[in-house]
Design a protein around this motif. Structure first.
Motif, PDB file in Angstrom:
ATOM      1  N   GLY A 121     -43.873   2.335  46.421  1.00 22.85           N
ATOM      2  CA  GLY A 121     -42.743   2.811  45.956  1.00 22.85           C
ATOM      3  C   GLY A 121     -41.909   2.075  45.115  1.00 22.85           C
ATOM      4  N   GLU A 122     -42.460   0.654  44.736  1.00 21.47           N
ATOM      5  CA  GLU A 122     -41.666  -0.389  43.971  1.00 21.47           C
ATOM      6  C   GLU A 122     -41.754   0.050  42.627  1.00 21.47           C
ATOM      7  N   ARG A 123     -40.519  -0.642  42.085  1.00 22.17           N
ATOM      8  CA  ARG A 123     -40.122  -0.183  40.717  1.00 22.17           C
ATOM      9  C   ARG A 123     -41.075  -0.930  39.513  1.00 22.17           C
ATOM     10  N   VAL A 124     -41.449  -0.287  38.485  1.00 25.10           N
ATOM     11  CA  VAL A 124     -42.424  -0.900  37.636  1.00 25.10           C
ATOM     12  C   VAL A 124     -41.561  -0.633  36.288  1.00 25.10           C
ATOM     13  N   SER A 125     -41.542  -1.696  35.334  1.00 22.65           N
ATOM     14  CA  SER A 125     -40.854  -1.420  34.233  1.00 22.65           C
ATOM     15  C   SER A 125     -41.843  -0.918  32.999  1.00 22.65           C
ATOM     16  N   ALA A 126     -41.499  -0.292  32.156  1.00 23.17           N
ATOM     17  CA  ALA A 126     -41.803   0.396  30.863  1.00 23.17           C
ATOM     18  C   ALA A 126     -42.848  -0.746  30.265  1.00 23.17           C
ATOM     19  N   VAL A 127     -42.249  -1.795  30.101  1.00 13.96           N
ATOM     20  CA  VAL A 127     -43.237  -2.955  29.254  1.00 13.96           C
ATOM     21  C   VAL A 127     -44.502  -3.327  30.337  1.00 13.96           C
ATOM     22  N   GLN A 128     -44.275  -3.069  31.642  1.00  9.88           N
ATOM     23  CA  GLN A 128     -45.494  -3.375  32.372  1.00  9.88           C
ATOM     24  C   GLN A 128     -46.462  -2.415  32.175  1.00  9.88           C
ATOM     25  N   VAL A 129     -46.067  -1.248  32.069  1.00 13.29           N
ATOM     26  CA  VAL A 129     -47.184   0.096  32.004  1.00 13.29           C
ATOM     27  C   VAL A 129     -47.529  -0.196  30.453  1.00 13.29           C
ATOM     28  N   VAL A 130     -46.752  -0.102  29.457  1.00 17.63           N
ATOM     29  CA  VAL A 130     -47.287  -0.623  28.036  1.00 17.63           C
ATOM     30  C   VAL A 130     -47.943  -1.621  28.019  1.00 17.63           C
ATOM     31  N   GLY A 131     -47.729  -2.673  28.825  1.00 17.65           N
ATOM     32  CA  GLY A 131     -48.712  -3.973  28.625  1.00 17.65           C
ATOM     33  C   GLY A 131     -49.945  -3.698  29.444  1.00 17.65           C
ATOM     34  N   PHE A 132     -50.213  -3.286  30.461  1.00 18.84           N
ATOM     35  CA  PHE A 132     -51.444  -2.614  30.973  1.00 18.84           C
ATOM     36  C   PHE A 132     -52.167  -1.767  30.007  1.00 18.84           C
ATOM     37  N   VAL A 133     -51.512  -0.713  29.413  1.00 19.18           N
ATOM     38  CA  VAL A 133     -52.378   0.056  28.717  1.00 19.18           C
ATOM     39  C   VAL A 133     -52.839  -0.498  27.376  1.00 19.18           C
ATOM     40  N   VAL A 134     -52.083  -1.551  26.995  1.00 18.93           N
ATOM     41  CA  VAL A 134     -52.579  -2.225  25.736  1.00 18.93           C
ATOM     42  C   VAL A 134     -53.553  -3.297  26.114  1.00 18.93           C
ATOM     43  N   GLY A 135     -53.511  -3.685  27.294  1.00 14.93           N
ATOM     44  CA  GLY A 135     -54.557  -4.748  27.668  1.00 14.93           C
ATOM     45  C   GLY A 135     -55.764  -4.044  27.914  1.00 14.93           C
ATOM     46  N   VAL A 136     -55.980  -2.734  28.590  1.00 14.45           N
ATOM     47  CA  VAL A 136     -57.154  -1.810  28.817  1.00 14.45           C
ATOM     48  C   VAL A 136     -57.629  -1.708  27.298  1.00 14.45           C
ATOM     49  N   ALA A 137     -56.831  -1.339  26.449  1.00 16.18           N
ATOM     50  CA  ALA A 137     -57.193  -0.951  24.996  1.00 16.18           C
ATOM     51  C   ALA A 137     -57.972  -2.197  24.369  1.00 16.18           C
ATOM     52  N   GLY A 138     -57.525  -3.366  24.621  1.00 16.36           N
ATOM     53  CA  GLY A 138     -57.993  -4.396  24.249  1.00 16.36           C
ATOM     54  C   GLY A 138     -59.488  -4.984  24.929  1.00 16.36           C
ATOM     55  N   VAL A 139     -59.593  -4.696  26.242  1.00 16.44           N
ATOM     56  CA  VAL A 139     -60.565  -4.682  26.888  1.00 16.44           C
ATOM     57  C   VAL A 139     -61.766  -3.984  26.339  1.00 16.44           C
ATOM     58  N   LEU A 140     -61.255  -2.514  26.091  1.00 10.84           N
ATOM     59  CA  LEU A 140     -62.331  -1.471  25.529  1.00 10.84           C
ATOM     60  C   LEU A 140     -62.810  -1.879  24.091  1.00 10.84           C
ATOM     61  N   LEU A 141     -62.029  -2.582  23.356  1.00 11.01           N
ATOM     62  CA  LEU A 141     -62.439  -3.162  21.870  1.00 11.01           C
ATOM     63  C   LEU A 141     -63.592  -4.040  22.242  1.00 11.01           C
ATOM     64  N   VAL A 276     -60.615  -9.612  17.834  1.00 10.21           N
ATOM     65  CA  VAL A 276     -59.353  -8.613  18.035  1.00 10.21           C
ATOM     66  C   VAL A 276     -59.031  -8.233  19.349  1.00 10.21           C
ATOM     67  N   GLY A 277     -60.230  -7.382  19.802  1.00 12.72           N
ATOM     68  CA  GLY A 277     -60.070  -6.929  21.058  1.00 12.72           C
ATOM     69  C   GLY A 277     -59.365  -8.166  22.179  1.00 12.72           C
ATOM     70  N   LEU A 278     -59.781  -9.042  22.206  1.00 15.76           N
ATOM     71  CA  LEU A 278     -59.473 -10.142  22.855  1.00 15.76           C
ATOM     72  C   LEU A 278     -57.970 -10.428  22.646  1.00 15.76           C
ATOM     73  N   VAL A 279     -57.401 -10.845  21.653  1.00 20.96           N
ATOM     74  CA  VAL A 279     -56.076 -10.971  21.267  1.00 20.96           C
ATOM     75  C   VAL A 279     -55.108  -9.779  21.827  1.00 20.96           C
ATOM     76  N   VAL A 280     -55.592  -8.456  21.400  1.00 14.75           N
ATOM     77  CA  VAL A 280     -54.872  -7.517  21.846  1.00 14.75           C
ATOM     78  C   VAL A 280     -54.493  -7.253  23.119  1.00 14.75           C
ATOM     79  N   ALA A 281     -55.731  -7.710  24.216  1.00 15.06           N
ATOM     80  CA  ALA A 281     -55.764  -7.566  25.366  1.00 15.06           C
ATOM     81  C   ALA A 281     -54.768  -8.765  26.016  1.00 15.06           C
ATOM     82  N   VAL A 282     -54.899  -9.897  25.338  1.00 10.08           N
ATOM     83  CA  VAL A 282     -54.132 -11.213  25.944  1.00 10.08           C
ATOM     84  C   VAL A 282     -52.332 -10.715  25.643  1.00 10.08           C
ATOM     85  N   VAL A 283     -52.278 -10.315  24.438  1.00  7.08           N
ATOM     86  CA  VAL A 283     -50.755 -10.046  24.232  1.00  7.08           C
ATOM     87  C   VAL A 283     -50.268  -8.830  25.236  1.00  7.08           C
ATOM     88  N   GLY A 284     -51.136  -7.865  25.631  1.00  8.84           N
ATOM     89  CA  GLY A 284     -50.808  -6.890  26.494  1.00  8.84           C
ATOM     90  C   GLY A 284     -50.445  -7.507  27.923  1.00  8.84           C
TER      91      GLY A 284
END
Length: 306
Positions: A121-141, A276-284
């Motif tokens: 039940g801890e709070r999580v920020s929108a940026v953390q959620v978006v960052g995780f999604v972007v990171g996963v997208a980078g891994v998929l790339l 490109v995927g590596l850069v995307v994941a690192v940014v996320g």
């Protein structure tokens, strides 16, 4: 052990820690190329436990732990060391690349925050959620449509499960409650992880599953001394100087450093699309970890050791 909640980190120890942490993704594959994964890890943790005890005694660190704390430290150690590393080294044995392994583990601090939100039940920020999604997208790339270059679907799946167990183990550190001495805690966690890995290695890999004795010896020594002990000392220093949140934010630097090391040592290369995927994941991951609130820092051990 007192912890600061600032975000500034000393440059030289921070750079050394990133290099040491990243080198674990090089020494790991090198080790399993020379010997079977469970046996390598078992002997690594035997040596690391002996070194941690020796260092704790030399520094006269307080060793007192009540029985409940000792049991919890040991249980978390089995997850963080035995299970998490066991899975990752099996993934290495299947052919998972060093850069991908580093990417999986770089996502772990963000996944931990999401699991803490879902389970505790801890709070999580929108940026953390978006960052995780972007990171996963980078891994998929980086993975692309053909998993063959990554060792196949099994290697990728086992690597993902290793990431999950790292996050669960990190949450488990909070279950410990007390904060025992770092070195003694690490010694216990190394020590309890070694026997099951050695037994598993003996029963599934044979009594002497070594194909290159010299490389196996060098790899085990490097893993135990540099990755386990030196990495632990550097991490402790960084947490004391900048807080665990700031120390955890360094993990997003590991994948690009690992990619360079893998290219130099293991002859691994990435295509333009994978870069490109590596850069995307690192940014996320970087965005998500750098926005973590320092108000409730995690214990030192939560960040993990490579």
């Amino acid at each position: 052990m007192a912890q600061r909640t600032g975000t500034s980190l000393p440059l030289v120890p921070a750079a050394a820690f990133v290099l040491v942490w990243s080198s674990g993704y090089i020494s790991g594959p090198a080790a399993v190329h020379a010997a079977a994964p469970f046996s390598v890890l078992g002997w690594r943790f035997v040596l690391a436990a002996v070194l941690a005890v020796g260092l704790a005694l030399a520094l006269r660190r307080p060793s007192r732990m009540d029985r409940a704390t000792l049991g919890r430290v040991a249980a978390v150690g089995l997850v963080m060391n035995g299970l998490q590393f066991g899975l990752m080294y099996v993934a290495f044995d299947f052919g998972l690349g060093a850069t991908l392994a580093s990417l999986f583990h770089a996502l772990s601090p963000v996944l931990t925050a999401l699991l803490a939100a879902a389970l505790l039940g801890e709070r999580v920020s929108a940026v953390q959620v978006v960052g995780f999604v972007v990171g996963v997208a980078g891994v998929l790339l980086v993975l692309g449509s053909d998993l063959g270059h990554a060792g196949g679907p099994v290697a990728v799946l086992v690597g993902c499960v290793s990431m999950l167990t790292l996050s669960l183990g990190t949450l488990g550190q909070r279950w410990i409650g007390a904060q025992p001495d770092l070195l003694w805690s690490a010694a216990v966690q190394f020590a309890v992880s070694a026997p099951p890995l050695l037994v598993l290695g003996w029963t599934t890999e044979g009594a002497w599953p070594v194909t290159d004795g010299r490389q196996a010896l060098v790899a085990v020594l490097f893993l135990a001394i540099v990755n386990s002990i030196v990495g632990l000392v550097l991490l402790s220093l960084l947490v004391l100087r900048g807080g665990s949140g700031a120390a955890a934010s360094l993990f997003f630097l590991s994948p690009p450093v690992t990619a360079v090391l893998a290219w130099l040592v293991l002859d691994e290369t990435l295509s333009p699309a994978q870069l490109v995927g590596l850069v995307v994941a690192v940014v996320g991951v970087g965005a998500a970890t750098r926005t973590r609130r320092p108000a409730s820092p995690l214990p030192v051990q939560d960040v993990g050791t490579q």
